[in-house]
Design a protein around this motif. Structure first.
Motif, PDB file in Angstrom:
ATOM      1  N   UNK A 483       0.840  -1.177   0.000  1.00 37.07           N
ATOM      2  CA  UNK A 483       0.000   0.000   0.000  1.00 37.07           C
ATOM      3  C   UNK A 483       0.876   1.228   0.000  1.00 37.07           C
ATOM      4  N   UNK A 484       0.731   1.987  -1.055  1.00 33.99           N
ATOM      5  CA  UNK A 484       1.480   3.225  -1.141  1.00 33.99           C
ATOM      6  C   UNK A 484       0.510   4.379  -0.994  1.00 33.99           C
ATOM      7  N   UNK A 485       1.032   5.549  -0.777  1.00 30.86           N
ATOM      8  CA  UNK A 485       0.169   6.711  -0.591  1.00 30.86           C
ATOM      9  C   UNK A 485       0.371   7.701  -1.721  1.00 30.86           C
ATOM     10  N   UNK A 486      -0.639   8.524  -1.919  1.00 32.12           N
ATOM     11  CA  UNK A 486      -0.512   9.558  -2.938  1.00 32.12           C
ATOM     12  C   UNK A 486       0.573  10.522  -2.486  1.00 32.12           C
ATOM     13  N   UNK A 495       8.278   7.250   4.265  1.00 29.19           N
ATOM     14  CA  UNK A 495       7.258   6.826   5.225  1.00 29.19           C
ATOM     15  C   UNK A 495       7.836   5.856   6.237  1.00 29.19           C
ATOM     16  N   UNK A 520      13.924   6.063 -14.171  1.00 30.53           N
ATOM     17  CA  UNK A 520      13.346   6.154 -15.520  1.00 30.53           C
ATOM     18  C   UNK A 520      11.974   6.815 -15.525  1.00 30.53           C
ATOM     19  N   UNK A 537       3.806  -0.963 -11.889  1.00 25.56           N
ATOM     20  CA  UNK A 537       3.419  -2.372 -11.951  1.00 25.56           C
ATOM     21  C   UNK A 537       3.504  -2.957 -10.540  1.00 25.56           C
ATOM     22  N   UNK A 539       5.191  -5.402  -9.448  1.00 22.06           N
ATOM     23  CA  UNK A 539       6.576  -5.650  -9.055  1.00 22.06           C
ATOM     24  C   UNK A 539       7.254  -4.379  -8.568  1.00 22.06           C
ATOM     25  N   UNK A 548      11.052   1.053   1.399  1.00 24.78           N
ATOM     26  CA  UNK A 548      10.451   1.734   2.540  1.00 24.78           C
ATOM     27  C   UNK A 548      10.837   1.042   3.835  1.00 24.78           C
ATOM     28  N   UNK A 565       5.229 -10.814  -6.662  1.00 20.28           N
ATOM     29  CA  UNK A 565       4.953 -10.252  -7.980  1.00 20.28           C
ATOM     30  C   UNK A 565       6.216  -9.866  -8.713  1.00 20.28           C
ATOM     31  N   UNK A 567       9.565 -10.836 -10.674  1.00 19.19           N
ATOM     32  CA  UNK A 567      10.031 -12.035 -11.356  1.00 19.19           C
ATOM     33  C   UNK A 567      11.314 -12.532 -10.695  1.00 19.19           C
ATOM     34  N   UNK A 568      11.606 -13.775 -10.893  1.00 15.41           N
ATOM     35  CA  UNK A 568      12.706 -14.394 -10.145  1.00 15.41           C
ATOM     36  C   UNK A 568      14.052 -13.758 -10.429  1.00 15.41           C
ATOM     37  N   UNK A 569      14.230 -13.257 -11.651  1.00 18.44           N
ATOM     38  CA  UNK A 569      15.532 -12.658 -11.960  1.00 18.44           C
ATOM     39  C   UNK A 569      15.765 -11.400 -11.147  1.00 18.44           C
ATOM     40  N   UNK A 572      16.377 -12.193  -7.681  1.00 19.99           N
ATOM     41  CA  UNK A 572      17.766 -12.612  -7.517  1.00 19.99           C
ATOM     42  C   UNK A 572      18.661 -11.396  -7.302  1.00 19.99           C
TER      43      UNK A 572
ATOM     44  N   UNK B 194      -7.480   6.116   1.243  1.00 21.69           N
ATOM     45  CA  UNK B 194      -6.142   5.534   1.325  1.00 21.69           C
ATOM     46  C   UNK B 194      -5.885   4.936   2.684  1.00 21.69           C
ATOM     47  N   UNK B 529       5.904 -17.355 -14.896  1.00 23.10           N
ATOM     48  CA  UNK B 529       7.095 -16.969 -14.143  1.00 23.10           C
ATOM     49  C   UNK B 529       7.947 -18.185 -13.823  1.00 23.10           C
TER      50      UNK B 529
END
Lengths: 638, 577
Positions: A483-486, A495, A520, A537, A539, A548, A565, A567-569, A572, B194, B529
């Motif tokens: 859970x992220x916030x605006x 946070x 990016x 996404x 992930x 955080x 969520x 991916x394994x790479x 890693x 939220x 995956x």
């Protein structure tokens, strides 16, 4: 003269607000509790009442003025006197206008301030409620407290109460004046008035039934729309568009029918009431005229009486609709109070966290929280803190579960006699099928819920003795549903520790392998992410959540499916950083993915709330038991 | 907008007509009253007074009838309008392509369909009931007033402009203040929302105090904003009163003189005052129209935006008729020099570049790659959920754009990453795949997806009701139901986008075994995956940052492809079993 005093500036469609048809459970109790919020502003309230009285009085007086104006000045032709009288009339109007304006401003201020207090109290009380409350009430329900219910209360304070008072005053005042002018004429008027009141309540009743029907169908309609739009992609993939349209048409039609009826009854009130009023007017003119002919009445009085008869009809409708609004508001207030009255999280803990440092002599002395060389200790009051003596127990992260039993609803046991000992610095992993109890363990450790029997100790101290805030300060959690916030990315990372510097945040982002995607983004760390981080996404969100947690740098870590969520790479890649994070800390890891779990010092396999296997990855493999089966993909994890 | 009135256009005319009748009747009443006083009382003619009185009562009753009719027609018209509008919007949205959907977020679409339509409907209703009255009243009242006494009517000439200017000024400022207030409301509700969703985080990080002060700030800002808006509106009443009462006094003064001089009857004066009030009230009502229309215009714009959206994926208009009937039968897929990016993205680079890939009918192909490497985008191009920027996607050697969309999608089954089930029974949900499937076919599909067992374990089996969004099943169960739904379609191509992430390896193996046996001819594309899911694929496609970096079997890739090897190693999957 001033006929439509009660017209509100922004016209609300007649009865178009369907919320106004609920009934509260205990009206007087709730209303008085609601009005208590006005206690602090008793002076203001009194002032408002006075002003209301003044403005109604001025209006009534103004109408009465017609009598002397016509009788004493116009007809005889006394224009000097007329000028004076008009001046007097002008003053009465001025007083009325000024009173009305002041009253409006004061009421708004009063209403808004009170709503502010109620909102703040609701929020504050809600923050203190145990997790169980949030798990058992839907968000939609809770949100509607803040929107629907608070709005209704605000409306009541801002408009309904004052309009009710002013309508009653106008109505009562007009009747009194009419009686004063001519009891005989009034007797006739009264008959029609009674008819009007009767019609008002009958039509109101019909209207209410249809509006309730409409509301129910509206819920259905909105539900259908939400589902259709939420699952739009599914619909396209299955070519289900026609079927959806058909379903919608049906509900749309039903709704249209009910809404039309409801609207009709609401719309019929005004014409009926308004014209009954006109009949009063007509009758007054006729009988008043006849009385005047008979010499028992005069034109001036007739003019005044006519004015009053015009003024008396409107309030009836106003009174009914405002009463409805007030009832709805009190019903809403009841729901608000219900939330406020819930039991907050019990916290009887007396053990707190203290940051200390070894001084020159080797004693432990308290230091500032952001001192880099600090050590954390528990400050434990001795003998129940009678003498104010405390002992200091270093925080090492030694966690023990002793015969813990727990169930959420008292019926289904989730944990059965669970025992476990995590030594400081160890990483313990939990695996097991859904519902086996993994997340529950973390809920208990955090004291989001408390054990039913058995106990959990932290460095030898029963967690129930530790103050919840301090306990949670010492634990770091990364959950599966991040859970992220605006706010900006930087703020979200911060946070974890509100006093972290920008550099520290960037460093931890790097360690969590989050920096590459953050850099990016259009504005890098200052990019504002929305609500629940919707423009990232899954992930990426988890990477942010891990960053955080890094910043918070707690002594004990809990990771619940924190990388599911990712991916394994990528996992890693962050593994190295996570190893650094785990270094020297006790960590509890819950994972579905065996690759996450294999690095743990000990793996606990949970099944139906009991630990059935415990050991390192290698030792469990050798056993060729449940863990082995899970690894080899033979057994179900779901 | 007018289109949506459809059959209700006549209703509007009726309402206008009724209104005119109502206004005339209402306006006649003070006139009759004037006659009673000036003529009846003056001549002490009781019979005359009674006649006039009856006339007034008759008028009132007529008005009641008119009012009821108007209520009926206006209700029907406004609700009918709303229903038509809703239907049009809904149908349009159903025709949306994925990129159309992406442009408007789902909550925004819901708002437009619900509250925006309601706002327009209310505006129409208000117009037909109250606001239509205002200009008619205004005109009628002016006519009557002037006919009583033209000179006195000069007061109106002064009063009206004053009133209008004042109101418009107030309302325009009010509009601005109300928008500001609305924004503050949104912010406050956003904060609360939220907090509800992230309450665990708040408690875990012990941020209650922080959240409380955040809330206080929002709360106070909203309060101040609301007070400002309210104060402005408070000015309306005194303004109105000032002008109305001022006019009143002027009329009484001048009118009084005239009455005394015999140029005007007392009754006439009294009724003139009535008309004056009516005029000023109408002006006020009329000005309110502006604020209402402003709000309605905003909603209307939002609705029109949806209706005017060009749907970017639709059947080509000039499809040759033979092609129109083409069905996907073999399941051969080919990507030729495909480039793709989502049009809504701010990032400049492509999501997919230079994709060249051929998949033969019946193959089991796996697609792997890191988060954001383009896997989902790649498979979305096959059933034409999005269109390519450059290059071609061919199914059965026909460009996907040359298919009738309905036929194309019937032949391509897809299980999306985010699984959605709908309210209704399990059976109803599964029948989305094929509405005409028999009980046995449904059960068979469920068996292949390893869902049959758990469905039968529910007390009501396939008739079990799922709540909105399918709430009473676990994540893995939901996925399996979605797979069953797709299988039931008996598509030539089956795409599974990370559809077994919540299903454990053992069950997944069973599903794949079922595919291998029962769906032999089906081309299967699986994004996954877990390497363990894809080891047995005929072909594995490795994607990295939108480009294909490797195609081959598990063994080939493990030996020759560094990225693939990396993925395997991170999952500790070697060559051995």
């Amino acid at each position: 003269m001033a006929e439509n005093r009660q017209a509100t500036p922004v016209p609300r469609g007649p009865g178009a607000d369907p919320r106004s048809y609920e009934r509260p459970k205990s009206f007087t109790a709730s209303l008085s509790r609601l009005l208590k919020y006005l206690d602090k502003s008793k002076v203001l309230v009194a002032l408002v009442l006075v002003l209301l009285f003044l403005s109604s009085a001025s209006m009534l007086a103004g109408s009465y003025f017609l009598k002397p104006l016509i009788n004493q000045y116009i007809i005889p032709g006394d224009f000097a006197g007329l000028a004076g009288a008009l001046l007097g009339l002008g003053c009465i109007y001025l007083v009325g206008v000024a009173a009305s304006y002041l009253q409006s401003r004061l009421t708004i201020r009063l209403a808004q301030r009170t709503t502010n207090i109620i909102r703040a109290e609701l929020f504050d009380k809600m923050q203190a409620l145990p997790l169980k409350f949030f798990d058992t009430n839907t968000h939609g329900e809770l949100m509607s407290r803040y929107t629907n219910d608070v709005d209704n209360v605000q409306l009541m304070l801002e408009q309904s109460l004052t309009q009710l008072v002013s309508s009653v005053l106008t109505f009562g005042g007009s009747i009194v004046m009419m009686i004063i002018l001519s009891p005989l004429l009034f007797a006739f008027t009264a008959l029609v008035l009674v008819l009007m009141i009767f019609m008002s309540s009958r039509i109101g009743g019909k209207s209410r039934t249809y509006f309730q029907k409409q509301q129910a169908l509206l819920g259905q309609l909105n539900g259908n729309i939400e589902e259709a739009i939420g699952g739009l992609k599914e619909v396209k993939v299955f070519n289900h568009e026609e079927a959806m349209k058909k379903d919608f048409d049906k509900i749309n039609e039903n709704f249209r029918g009910a809404a039309t009826k409801a609207n009709f009854y609401a719309g019929v009130i005004m014409p009926i009431m308004g014209n009954l009023n006109n009949i009063v007017y007509a009758g007054t003119a006729v009988f008043g005229g006849m009385l005047t002919i008979a010499g028992r009445f005069d034109i001036g009085s007739l003019a005044a009486f006519l004015q009053y008869s015009r003024q008396v009809g409107m309030p009836i409708n106003q009174i009914t609709s405002q009463i409805n609004n007030i009832l709805a508001a009190v019903a809403g207030a009841e729901r608000i109070f219900d939330v406020m009255d819930r039991e907050p999280e019990i916290d009887e803990g007396d053990v707190t966290l203290l940051a200390v440092k070894k001084n020159a002599v080797g004693d432990l002395v308290p230091v500032e929280k952001d001192d880099k060389a600090k050590l954390w200790t528990w400050r434990v009051p001795i003998d129940g803190g009678k003498n104010g003596e405390t002992e200091l127990v270093p925080l090492r992260g030694d966690v023990r579960f002793e015969n813990v039993c727990f169930s959420y609803d008292g019926k289904k046991t989730v944990l059965k006699n669970l025992s476990l000992h995590a030594l400081p610095g160890q990483t313990i992993a939990f695996v097991g099928s859904t519902g086996a109890g993994k997340t529950t363990i973390t809920n208990l450790l955090n004291r989001f819920y408390d054990v039913d029997s058995g106990r959990i100790t932290y460095d030898g101290i029963d967690v129930r003795r530790i103050r919840k805030d301090d306990l949670r300060h010492s634990l770091g959690m990364v959950l599966q549903d991040t859970h992220l916030f605006t706010g900006s990315v930087m703020e979200n990372i911060r946070y974890g520790r509100l006093d972290a510097t920008d550099e520290e945040c960037v460093t931890t982002a790097r360690a969590a392998s989050a920096s590459s995607f953050i850099e990016r983004l259009p504005e890098g760390y200052d990019t504002v992410i929305s609500g629940d981080g919707a423009n990232l996404s899954q992930g990426q969100r988890q990477l942010l959540a891990i960053a955080r947690d890094y910043v918070a740098s707690p002594p004990v870590l809990i990771l619940d499916e924190a990388t599911s969520s990712i991916d394994t790479r990528t996992e890693h890649l962050i593994a190295r950083g996570m190893d650094a994070l785990f270094e020297g800390r006790t960590a509890f890891v819950i994972a579905h993915r065996l690759s996450t779990v294999r690095r743990a010092n000990a793996i606990a396999v949970l099944e139906h709330g009991e630990i059935i296997e415990l050991g390192s990855h290698e030792s469990l493999l050798e056993k060729k038991g449940r863990y082995y089966e899970l690894c080899m993909g033979v057994r179900e994890l779901d | 907008m007018k289109l949506f009135l459809g059959k209700y256009k006549k209703h509007i005319l009726v309402c206008v007509g009724l209104m005119m009748g109502d206004v005339t009747c209402t306006m006649l009443m003070p006139m009759l009253m004037a006659k009673i006083v000036d003529i009846g009382v003056a001549t002490k003619d009781v019979a005359y007074i009674s006649r006039m009185g009856m006339g007034m009562v008759a008028l009132a009753l007529l008005c009641i009838a008119i009012g009821m009719l108007n209520a009926k027609f206006s209700a029907e018209a406004s609700q009918g309008f709303a229903a038509n509008l809703r239907k049009a919007l809904f149908n349009k949205i159903q025709a949306f392509s994925f990129s159309n959907i992406d442009r408007f977020s789902a909550p925004s679409l819901v708002t437009r369909l619900t509250s925006d339509v309601t706002q327009l409907q209310n505006t129409l209703l208000m117009c037909l009931r109250m606001l239509l009255r205002a200009p008619l009243m205004l005109i009628a009242a002016i006519i009557f007033a002037v006919s009583i006494n033209a000179r006195l009517s000069l007061v109106i000439v002064v009063a009206i402009p004053l009133l209008v200017i004042g109101i418009i000024l107030v309302l325009r400022t009010a509009e601005r203040l109300f928008s500001a207030m609305q924004r503050k409301i949104d912010a406050l509700n956003g904060t609360v929302q939220e907090n509800l969703v992230a309450i665990r985080v708040v408690k875990a990080f012990v941020r209650e105090a922080h959240e409380k002060s955040k809330f206080k700030k929002s709360n106070d800002e909203l309060t101040q904003s609301a007070i400002n808006a309210g104060n402005l509106i408070s000015m309306m009443m005194p303004l109105m009163m000032f002008v109305m009462n001022g006019a009143m006094i002027a009329v009484i003064w001048a009118g009084g003189k005239m009455v005394h001089a015999g140029g005007m009857g007392t009754g006439a004066l009294i009724s003139f005052i009535s008309y004056l009030m009516e005029i000023l009230l109408s002006v006020m009502m009329f000005s309110m129209v502006f604020i209402l229309f402003a709000r309605a215009e905003a909603c209307g714009k939002r609705i029109v935006e949806v209706l005017d959206t060009k749907i970017d994926i639709s059947d080509r208009a000039l499809l040759p008729s033979k092609e129109k009937r083409a069905l996907v039968s073999k399941g051969r897929i080919e990507f030729r020099n495909v480039d793709f990016k989502y049009s809504t993205e701010a990032m400049a680079h492509n999501v997919l570049s230079c994709i060249n890939l051929t998949i033969e009918p019946g193959e089991f192909v796996a697609i792997v790659g890191g988060t954001g490497s383009g896997k989902t985008s790649l498979v979305s191009l096959i059933p034409r959920l999005y269109d390519v920027m450059a290059g071609q996607v061919l199914v059965d050697d026909v460009d996907v754009r040359d298919y009738r969309i309905e036929n194309l999608r019937s032949g391509v089954g897809m299980v999306l990453q985010k699984n959605v089930l709908f309210s209704g029974s399990i059976r109803e949900n599964l029948l989305w795949g094929d509405g005409n499937a028999s009980e046995e076919e449904v059960a068979e599909a469920a068996r292949n997806a390893q869902a049959d067992d758990f469905v039968r374990s529910f007390p009501e089996g396939y008739a079990t009701e799922l709540g909105q969004g399918g709430v009473n099943v676990s994540g893995g169960q939901k996925q399996r139901l979605c797979i069953a739904r797709a299988i039931l379609k008996k598509p030539a191509i089956l795409i599974l986008d990370d559809s077994t992430s919540a299903v454990d390896t053992a069950t997944e193996t069973k599903i794949r075994a079922a595919f291998a046996q029962k769906l032999k001819g089906t081309t299967i594309l699986m994004i996954a995956q877990r390497i363990s899911s894809v080891r047995d694929a005929d072909k594995i496609v490795v994607l990295d940052e939108g480009k294909i970096v490797g195609i081959g079997t598990h063994e080939d890739l493990f030996s020759n492809n560094a990225i693939y090897r990396d993925i395997c190693v991170s999952q500790q999957e070697g060559l051995s079993a």
